[in-house]
Design an enzyme around this catalytic site. Structure first.
Site, PDB file in Angstrom:
ATOM      1  N   SER A 193       2.807  12.042   6.412  1.00 30.03           N
ATOM      2  CA  SER A 193       3.054  10.607   6.390  1.00 30.03           C
ATOM      3  C   SER A 193       2.267   9.916   7.510  1.00 30.03           C
ATOM      4  O   SER A 193       1.066  10.089   7.612  1.00 30.03           O
ATOM      5  CB  SER A 193       4.559  10.342   6.486  1.00 30.03           C
ATOM      6  N   ASP A 423       4.409   9.908  -5.343  1.00 33.44           N
ATOM      7  CA  ASP A 423       4.632   9.271  -4.049  1.00 33.44           C
ATOM      8  C   ASP A 423       3.990   7.885  -4.007  1.00 33.44           C
ATOM      9  O   ASP A 423       2.762   7.762  -4.135  1.00 33.44           O
ATOM     10  CB  ASP A 423       4.038  10.155  -2.953  1.00 33.44           C
ATOM     11  N   HIS A 449       6.574  12.735  -1.227  1.00 34.31           N
ATOM     12  CA  HIS A 449       5.985  12.618   0.098  1.00 34.31           C
ATOM     13  C   HIS A 449       6.007  13.980   0.803  1.00 34.31           C
ATOM     14  O   HIS A 449       7.059  14.569   0.995  1.00 34.31           O
ATOM     15  CB  HIS A 449       6.828  11.602   0.878  1.00 34.31           C
TER      16      HIS A 449
END
Length: 485
Positions: A193, A423, A449
């Protein structure tokens, strides 16, 4: 982007001679290639590693260690320091010359080193795993009060220098442990991320300090009007679920006009203002796809629509049970009055909003047509929130951020980008392969994710994966596909 204790002993080994050091350095390219091959061949039916299974731990280690970190890396006259927390796991390390995996802990408190697929790679390559906590988050805050003025040292640029200083500090500590000087272990940087973006940016800005990086769901492109986020939520939901979510949003908006307190109470969010409440509902739907739980939202909502049940009541149950309770998302994190507090119980929300408002934006706004979220969640909503929470002058200059790092045109090498097909954050990542920087799309109905490291939550849990499920990616394609779940 809302992201038993391991034994920290090391295996005894003799010191490397100069010849052994040269052999180690000469084999780095082969080590990089093999590591990346395993990263790209990831099938995540994730589960705990053998080292921690018996005790059922979510972490390889939670033992805290500390170093003194510089507050402002860009001032030659500011000598202030703060204590930065970090963790190390040495059970698998082939001491003294084995590789070091630097796993970046991102926009939340760091409770330890997660026990996920990285543990498999560490065991495979005889690697040590180290994880420093991001400045300001968790126990690594330079200030007790998080005023806007005190937050001026919270940025990705400062965080990257933290990583460089930590890398130097830890390498020197290893050299002292093994009574050697000037030796460099092979370092690989890994993140998911925002920390995935940091991983890529670290390789870009400090290529001499790392052999390569994995940017898992790495959001390297700062985005002002991030309409692709909502579009991906609708695509991931599918026609039936998307229609049910859109109808639910319309019904909630109507009830907010007639009796706002009653509908917000139904969701356990009566303290929120109307627009903040609508943002909570949008996030609750989005995170089901972001983290690979589509059935948690779609199954009950589609069934309710088919059976003529109340969609708002059904969605309220989903938000209270799945999003607030199971995903551990406090309603207060959407309350702008709570976000304004400079000494909150949970500081992560205020800190991340500051980074959003000052640097990267990622404003998840409603597209002009066919939106899942309320049209009230637009750029003006986000800018008003930034101004209300942090005051005038806090504004995300995404043009300068992308100019500094390159966005999806990042000019680096030996970075692997991986993204889950469901995602909504993948559109802020690098999805097209380029020379020395392959980009892989991991494709399945619950690939969210950080799927390659975290695993598929709806699959049987086995961390090592099942290689019989792979197919070889076509090297001629720009975006490779790996079916994993």
């Amino acid at each position: 982007m809302r992201s038993p204790r391991g034994n920290n002993h090391h295996r005894n080994g003799r010191e490397s001679s100069a010849g052994e050091s040269e052999t180690m350095m000469g084999s780095r390219d082969r080590l990089v290639s093999l590591l990346f091959a395993l990263l790209l061949a990831r099938v995540a039916e994730a589960g705990p590693t053998a080292a921690a299974t018996a005790a059922g731990s979510r972490y390889l280690t939670t033992d805290e260690r500390w170093m003194k970190q510089r507050l402002d890396h860009f001032s030659p006259t500011d000598y202030r320091r703060f204590k930065q927390r970090y963790f190390e796991f040495l059970d698998y390390h082939r001491a003294p010359g084995g590789p070091i995996f630097l796993r970046i802990c991102g926009e939340s408190a760091c409770g330890g080193i997660p026990n996920d697929y990285l543990a498999v790679l560490a065991k495979k390559f005889g690697a040590a795993v180290v994880t420093p906590e991001h400045r300001y988050y968790g126990k690594s805050s330079p200030f007790r009060r998080l005023t806007t003025g005190n937050l001026r040292f919270l940025s990705s640029k400062q965080a990257l220098f933290d990583l460089a200083v930590f890398r130097q500090y830890y390498q020197e500590s290893l050299n002292a442990r093994y009574n050697r000087t000037g030796f460099d272990n092979p370092w690989f940087v890994i993140g998911v991320s925002y920390s995935g973006a940091l991983s890529a940016w670290f390789r870009l800005k400090f290529p001499h300090l790392t052999c390569g990086s994995l940017a898992s769901s790495g959001v390297v492109r700062a985005v002002y009007n991030y309409t692709d986020f909502d579009k991906q939520v609708g695509e991931s939901a599918g026609p039936e679920c998307k229609a049910a979510l859109q109808e639910t949003t319309r019904l909630v908006e109507q009830q907010l006009l007639s009796d706002s307190r009653s509908v917000k109470t139904l969701f356990g969010a009566q303290t929120l203002k109307n627009d903040d409440f609508l943002y909570l509902l949008a996030d609750a739907a989005a995170e089901a796809f972001q983290y690979g739980h589509p059935d948690a939202v779609c199954t009950p909502l589609v069934n309710a629509k088919k059976n003529g049940k109340n969609l708002v009541d059904t969605f309220a149950q989903i938000v209270r049970v799945f999003y607030v309770k199971e995903m551990e998302t406090p309603v207060s994190s959407y309350d702008q009055e709570y976000l304004k507090k400079t000494t909150p119980d949970d500081s992560s929300s205020r800190l991340w909003w500051f980074q959003v408002c000052s640097e990267v934006a990622y404003f998840q706004v409603a597209p002009e047509t066919d939106s899942v979220r309320s049209a009230r969640i637009n750029a003006r909503y986000h800018l008003d929130l930034c101004r209300n929470v942090f005051g005038e002058g806090v504004y995300p200059d995404v043009v300068m951020t992308n100019l500094y790092y390159g966005g999806t045109r990042i000019a680096a090498s030996k970075i692997v980008f991986t993204n889950g097909s469901q995602d909504p954050w993948r559109h802020a990542s690098k999805q097209q392969s380029s020379k020395d920087m392959p980009s892989y799309l991991i494709k399945c109905r619950n690939c969210g994710h950080g799927t390659d490291l975290r695993g598929c939550p709806q699959s049987p849990f086995r961390i090592e994966g099942k290689y019989s499920m792979f197919f070889s990616p076509n090297s001629d394609e720009n975006s490779h596909l790996l079916h994993i779940c």
